[in-house]
Design an enzyme around this catalytic site. Structure first.
Site, PDB file in Angstrom:
ATOM      1  CG  ASP A  67      -0.295  -0.473   2.502  1.00  0.00           C
ATOM      2  OD1 ASP A  67       0.948  -0.563   2.552  1.00  0.00           O
ATOM      3  OD2 ASP A  67      -1.023  -0.735   3.467  1.00  0.00           O
ATOM      4  CG  ASP A 136      -8.922  -1.814  12.262  1.00  0.00           C
ATOM      5  OD1 ASP A 136      -7.930  -2.437  11.814  1.00  0.00           O
ATOM      6  OD2 ASP A 136      -9.333  -0.754  11.748  1.00  0.00           O
ATOM      7  CG  HIS A 138      -5.996  -2.479   9.078  1.00  0.00           C
ATOM      8  ND1 HIS A 138      -6.205  -1.339   9.818  1.00  0.00           N
ATOM      9  CD2 HIS A 138      -4.642  -2.542   8.908  1.00  0.00           C
ATOM     10  CE1 HIS A 138      -5.046  -0.755  10.059  1.00  0.00           C
ATOM     11  NE2 HIS A 138      -4.077  -1.463   9.517  1.00  0.00           N
ATOM     12  CD  GLU A 143      -8.758   1.706   7.548  1.00  0.00           C
ATOM     13  OE1 GLU A 143      -8.535   0.862   8.430  1.00  0.00           O
ATOM     14  OE2 GLU A 143      -8.377   2.881   7.616  1.00  0.00           O
TER      15      GLU A 143
HETATM   16  C1  F6R Z   1       1.372  -1.421   6.167  1.00  0.00           C
HETATM   17  C2  F6R Z   1       0.190  -2.238   6.311  1.00  0.00           C
HETATM   18  C3  F6R Z   1      -0.651  -2.169   7.533  1.00  0.00           C
HETATM   19  C4  F6R Z   1       0.131  -2.481   8.808  1.00  0.00           C
HETATM   20  C5  F6R Z   1      -0.779  -2.430  10.039  1.00  0.00           C
HETATM   21  C6  F6R Z   1       0.002  -2.600  11.315  1.00  0.00           C
HETATM   22  O1  F6R Z   1       1.977  -1.605   4.913  1.00  0.00           O
HETATM   23  O2  F6R Z   1      -0.111  -2.956   5.420  1.00  0.00           O
HETATM   24  O3  F6R Z   1      -1.727  -3.056   7.401  1.00  0.00           O
HETATM   25  O4  F6R Z   1       0.717  -3.744   8.695  1.00  0.00           O
HETATM   26  O5  F6R Z   1      -1.455  -1.210  10.092  1.00  0.00           O
HETATM   27  O6  F6R Z   1       0.815  -1.496  11.521  1.00  0.00           O
HETATM   28  P1  F6R Z   1       1.969  -1.555  12.638  1.00  0.00           P
HETATM   29  O7  F6R Z   1       2.938  -2.582  12.172  1.00  0.00           O
HETATM   30  O8  F6R Z   1       2.577  -0.180  12.665  1.00  0.00           O
HETATM   31  O9  F6R Z   1       1.308  -1.935  13.906  1.00  0.00           O
END
Ligand code: F6R
Length: 261
Positions: A67, A136, A138, A143
């Site tokens: 992303d 959450d 994701h 989301e």
């Molecule tokens: C980032 C991504 C997100 C993160 C998720 C966890 O490329 O795909 O889904 O993996 O938001 O973020 P952290 O690792 O900062 O807790």
């Protein structure tokens, strides 16, 4: 789904790096799907170390990132382009022509997302997708409420995500409200996936992802439908798992079986 529980973040990161390294050694032109943010940082550090100590050659790998914030240029310090070069690509012998991160400045977004999907297909698909999960549940920027068969597209970020990210930006107006993300369906097409989860604040999400019902309210739960997934958790993130004892027993039994065969 194979569940590995490691004592802490360091051990989790090392375990993940060992698995990725063994896959690269087996298939030097492997296609990797990569994630950003906090969770994979320890694993990236370990992979960098292996590269520096000549244990690992990244010259033939291809990467596709999950992303990117829409509206941020690659040189913006909060962009995922910047993150990947800063935390991994600049430190390993990767061929920059084989690095793919969604563009945050694409104008015709629909056509761009279609092209990104096509590029993954042209690379013969993702061999190994690395994932972190949000609080959450994701994956990518899918989301809660995202279609479980979604493909790469522009996604509106939730108010919570925007508020969470505000601390990283000087100006409130600069905080991205949209992102381009691989869809849940894109992720499910990867041949193998590794999910990394650490910390107490992810314990609830980890339980829903691994043991909860498959639903769009927790997009990582869709990985239950994939036949080749390894989830690596640290002790803290595993504390809500209802079948934790069985996962640990099953890992022990699998290693006993290896010794016997
Ligand atoms: C980032 C991504 C997100 C993160 C998720 C966890 O490329 O795909 O889904 O993996 O938001 O973020 P952290 O690792 O900062 O807790």
């Amino acid at each position: 789904m194979r569940i590995i529980i490691e004592p802490d973040y360091e051990a989790l990161s090392k375990k993940a790096a060992q698995i990725v390294a063994s896959k690269i050694k087996k298939k030097p032109n492997i296609v990797l799907g990569l994630a950003t943010r906090g969770t994979p940082l320890g694993m990236y550090k370990e992979l960098i170390r292996m590269g520096k100590e000549n244990e690992l050659d990244f010259s033939k790998i291809t990467t596709f990132n999950l992303d990117e914030y829409w509206g941020l240029s690659p040189s913006h310090p909060q962009s995922y382009h910047y993150f990947m070069w800063d935390n991994l690509f600049s430190h390993i012998n990767i061929n920059s022509e084989r690095v793919n991160v969604p563009s945050g400045t694409a104008k015709n977004v629909k056509a761009y997302c279609k092209w990104y999907e096509q590029k993954i297909k042209e690379a013969k698909g993702i061999d190994l997708q690395i994932l972190g999960i949000g609080r959450d549940g994701h994956i990518g920027f899918n989301e809660p409420g995202s279609s479980l068969s979604s493909k790469t597209r522009l996604k509106t970020l939730t108010v919570e995500t925007v508020e969470d990210n505000a601390r990283f930006f000087k100006n409130k107006d600069e905080v991205p409200k949209y992102a381009i993300t691989m869809g849940v369906g894109t992720i499910l097409e990867a041949k193998e996936c590794i999910i990394l989860v650490n910390g107490e604040n992810k314990a609830e999400a980890a339980q829903k992802c691994i043991e909860g019902p498959v639903c769009s309210g927790c997009t990582s739960s869709a990985l239950q439908l994939h036949s080749k997934v390894i989830t690596i958790l640290d002790e803290k993130a595993s504390q809500n798992l209802k079948r934790k004892k069985y996962y640990q027993y099953s890992e022990k039994m699998a290693s006993n079986l290896k010794k016997l065969s």
